[in-house]
Write an enzyme that holds these catalytic residues in place. Structure first.
Site, mmCIF file in Angstrom:
data_model
loop_
_atom_site.group_PDB
_atom_site.id
_atom_site.type_symbol
_atom_site.label_atom_id
_atom_site.label_comp_id
_atom_site.label_asym_id
_atom_site.label_seq_id
_atom_site.Cartn_x
_atom_site.Cartn_y
_atom_site.Cartn_z
ATOM 1 N N GLY A 115 0.877 -1.179 0.000
ATOM 2 C CA GLY A 115 0.000 0.000 0.000
ATOM 3 C C GLY A 115 0.908 1.221 0.000
ATOM 4 O O GLY A 115 1.855 1.309 0.798
ATOM 5 N N ALA A 116 0.598 2.171 -0.906
ATOM 6 C CA ALA A 116 1.525 3.277 -1.154
ATOM 7 C C ALA A 116 1.960 4.052 0.110
ATOM 8 O O ALA A 116 3.166 4.188 0.367
ATOM 9 C CB ALA A 116 0.915 4.212 -2.201
ATOM 10 N N GLN A 172 -5.604 -8.972 -2.244
ATOM 11 C CA GLN A 172 -5.605 -7.957 -1.169
ATOM 12 C C GLN A 172 -7.023 -7.569 -0.762
ATOM 13 O O GLN A 172 -7.258 -7.174 0.377
ATOM 14 C CB GLN A 172 -4.859 -6.689 -1.616
ATOM 15 C CG GLN A 172 -3.362 -6.834 -1.752
ATOM 16 C CD GLN A 172 -2.968 -7.124 -3.171
ATOM 17 O OE1 GLN A 172 -3.683 -7.803 -3.899
ATOM 18 N NE2 GLN A 172 -1.826 -6.623 -3.595
ATOM 19 N N ASP A 220 -1.583 4.408 -6.404
ATOM 20 C CA ASP A 220 -0.152 4.343 -6.083
ATOM 21 C C ASP A 220 0.613 5.538 -6.631
ATOM 22 O O ASP A 220 1.715 5.829 -6.193
ATOM 23 C CB ASP A 220 0.450 3.054 -6.645
ATOM 24 C CG ASP A 220 0.009 1.893 -5.793
ATOM 25 O OD1 ASP A 220 -1.130 1.439 -5.972
ATOM 26 O OD2 ASP A 220 0.786 1.486 -4.915
ATOM 27 N N ASN A 258 -3.138 2.361 -10.315
ATOM 28 C CA ASN A 258 -3.582 1.602 -9.141
ATOM 29 C C ASN A 258 -3.539 0.116 -9.480
ATOM 30 O O ASN A 258 -3.217 -0.273 -10.609
ATOM 31 C CB ASN A 258 -4.978 2.044 -8.697
ATOM 32 C CG ASN A 258 -5.339 1.497 -7.317
ATOM 33 O OD1 ASN A 258 -4.533 1.562 -6.387
ATOM 34 N ND2 ASN A 258 -6.523 0.930 -7.174
ATOM 35 N N LYS A 259 -3.874 -0.686 -8.506
ATOM 36 C CA LYS A 259 -3.813 -2.147 -8.651
ATOM 37 C C LYS A 259 -4.452 -2.622 -9.952
ATOM 38 O O LYS A 259 -5.507 -2.136 -10.347
ATOM 39 C CB LYS A 259 -4.512 -2.783 -7.440
ATOM 40 C CG LYS A 259 -4.529 -4.282 -7.381
ATOM 41 C CD LYS A 259 -3.167 -4.906 -7.488
ATOM 42 C CE LYS A 259 -2.180 -4.415 -6.456
ATOM 43 N NZ LYS A 259 -0.774 -4.736 -6.790
HETATM 44 O O1 MRU Z 1 0.488 -4.104 -4.454
HETATM 45 P P1 MRU Z 1 -0.123 -3.351 -3.306
HETATM 46 O O2 MRU Z 1 -0.896 -4.191 -2.385
HETATM 47 O O3 MRU Z 1 0.917 -2.503 -2.603
HETATM 48 O O4 MRU Z 1 -1.134 -2.351 -4.010
HETATM 49 C C1 MRU Z 1 -1.904 -1.496 -3.230
HETATM 50 C C2 MRU Z 1 -2.817 -0.648 -4.039
HETATM 51 O O5 MRU Z 1 -2.919 -0.784 -5.230
HETATM 52 C C3 MRU Z 1 -3.543 0.437 -3.308
HETATM 53 O O6 MRU Z 1 -4.772 0.684 -3.914
HETATM 54 C C4 MRU Z 1 -2.712 1.715 -3.323
HETATM 55 O O7 MRU Z 1 -1.408 1.469 -2.878
HETATM 56 C C5 MRU Z 1 -3.313 2.784 -2.500
HETATM 57 S S1 MRU Z 1 -3.126 2.453 -0.777
HETATM 58 C C6 MRU Z 1 -3.957 3.635 0.101
#
Ligand code: MRU
Length: 356
Positions: A52-53, A199, A240, A250-251
């Site tokens: 998560g960012a 996730q 992200d 984003n994801k």
């Molecule tokens: O690969 P991850 O689990 O780090 O990806 C997380 C995401 O895509 C979240 O949506 C993003 O980091 C925003 S977190 C507030």
């Protein structure tokens, strides 16, 4: 927020050790892990024990603190900062946090450097908690508008985990939901499972359950038909990296959900703290998209009949697989950006009005 009724944050500093909740073990095991060296921090980011960012950014900030504790030396610190930045490519918060720390530490003498580093890492952490809280208050107004019109449960779809587990507390996409719930507004969350690492199922549903928020996990491709059936009132996702143009990384799978939302006239919001804005890149094609090990797709982990965690192969042994971790949603599909300073249009003008 809470786990088993006890308030936690995702990361904290205690006796020269950084404590994290190991997110690779959730939802089946709740394990608090110690990070003692900068290498431990880099490894935690790479293996996604923290993810998560905003949380990646905070872990990197504390990683530099650990680096100084290990060896109070400028060239070691510089190498640590480079290794931290390179540990995951897409979330800009990582570089943002490291650059901010390094700026604060530049020219500081060896006697003072640890104290200053620790103070700044703590400021980054507290700031994120405040940002996420305000994102929640700003997003709450949107949910209140919908509930006023609908006079029934508001159904919100989210993708991946942009919850408190992805930040320090509150989350970004989940913060408006937590605030709505605390105000007594009836909300229900459609949680995209979010293959390959799940996730959504493993983290978002888990944290919503712990806060008593009704939610239902759906396979990633289910959102479209739910939207066509009128079962989704709005989407809120995290990001992200958000460009000054309003395009968001984003994801993987976020883009397809935004397309479906557009086709069905459903508001699609992206929630973010300003630490996720990349003011330098202008073209979304220049955003580095992480490609992770194909084993995250070919293998899956879960509890066996004896309650033991097992990893099993689910694809044909001879098949190739490709695992891109993020995609880009162009600004034209984003209804608005929910930030700590307010809700704005996903555009240069919108962002500049709030932040420049
Ligand atoms: O690969 P991850 O689990 O780090 O990806 C997380 C995401 O895509 C979240 O949506 C993003 O980091 C925003 S977190 C507030």
């Amino acid at each position: 927020m809470h786990i088993n009724g006890k308030a936690y944050r995702t990361i904290w500093f205690e006796n020269n050790i950084v404590k994290i909740i190991d997110q690779t073990k959730l939802p089946h095991q709740f394990i608090i892990k110690d990070l003692k060296t900068v290498k431990d921090s880099i490894n935690a980011i790479k293996t996604m024990e923290v993810r998560g960012a905003p949380l990646i950014g905070a872990t990197a900030a504390y990683g530099l603190v650990l680096s100084i504790i290990e060896k109070n030396d400028q060239s070691f610190l510089k190498k640590s900062s480079e290794n931290l930045i390179n540990s995951r490519p897409t979330a800009i918060n990582l570089k943002w946090a490291v650059d901010r720390m390094m700026k604060k530490l530049s020219g500081v003498n060896n006697n003072e450097i640890l104290g200053i580093a620790l103070k700044e890492a703590k400021v980054i952490v507290e700031e994120d908690v405040g940002f996420c809280k305000n994102i929640g208050l700003n997003g709450l107004k949107i949910i209140e508008e919908i509930t006023k019109k609908k006079k029934d449960t508001v159904n919100i779809l989210t993708h991946c985990n942009a919850g408190w587990l992805a930040t320090i507390d509150w989350g970004t996409a989940t913060s408006p939901i937590y605030h709505a719930h605390q105000k007594g507004i009836k909300v229900h969350v459609w949680v995209d499972e979010t293959r390959p690492r799940n996730q959504g199922a493993n983290l978002t549903s888990y944290e919503l359950n712990e806060e008593g928020i009704p939610n239902t996990i759906i396979a990633d491709n289910t959102g479209g038909i739910l939207m066509q059936r009128g079962q989704v009132d709005m989407c809120i996702v995290g990001t992200d990296r958000t460009l000054s143009t309003g395009d968001v990384a984003n994801k993987i799978g976020t883009y397809l959900k935004a397309l479906a939302a557009k086709d069905n006239n459903i508001p699609f919001y992206v929630a973010l703290p300003s630490s996720t804005i990349d003011w330098s890149i202008k073209d979304f094609k220049d955003i580095p998209i992480e490609e992770r090990d194909a084993k995250e797709l070919t293998h899956i982990e879960g509890l066996d009949k004896d309650n033991k965690l097992q990893k099993i192969l689910i694809y044909p042994q001879k098949s190739k697989a490709m695992n891109l971790a993020f995609d880009i949603t162009p600004a034209k599909y984003v209804t608005g950006l929910i930030t700590e300073k307010g809700v704005c249009e996903a555009s240069k003008e919108g962002l500049e009005k709030l932040f420049k």
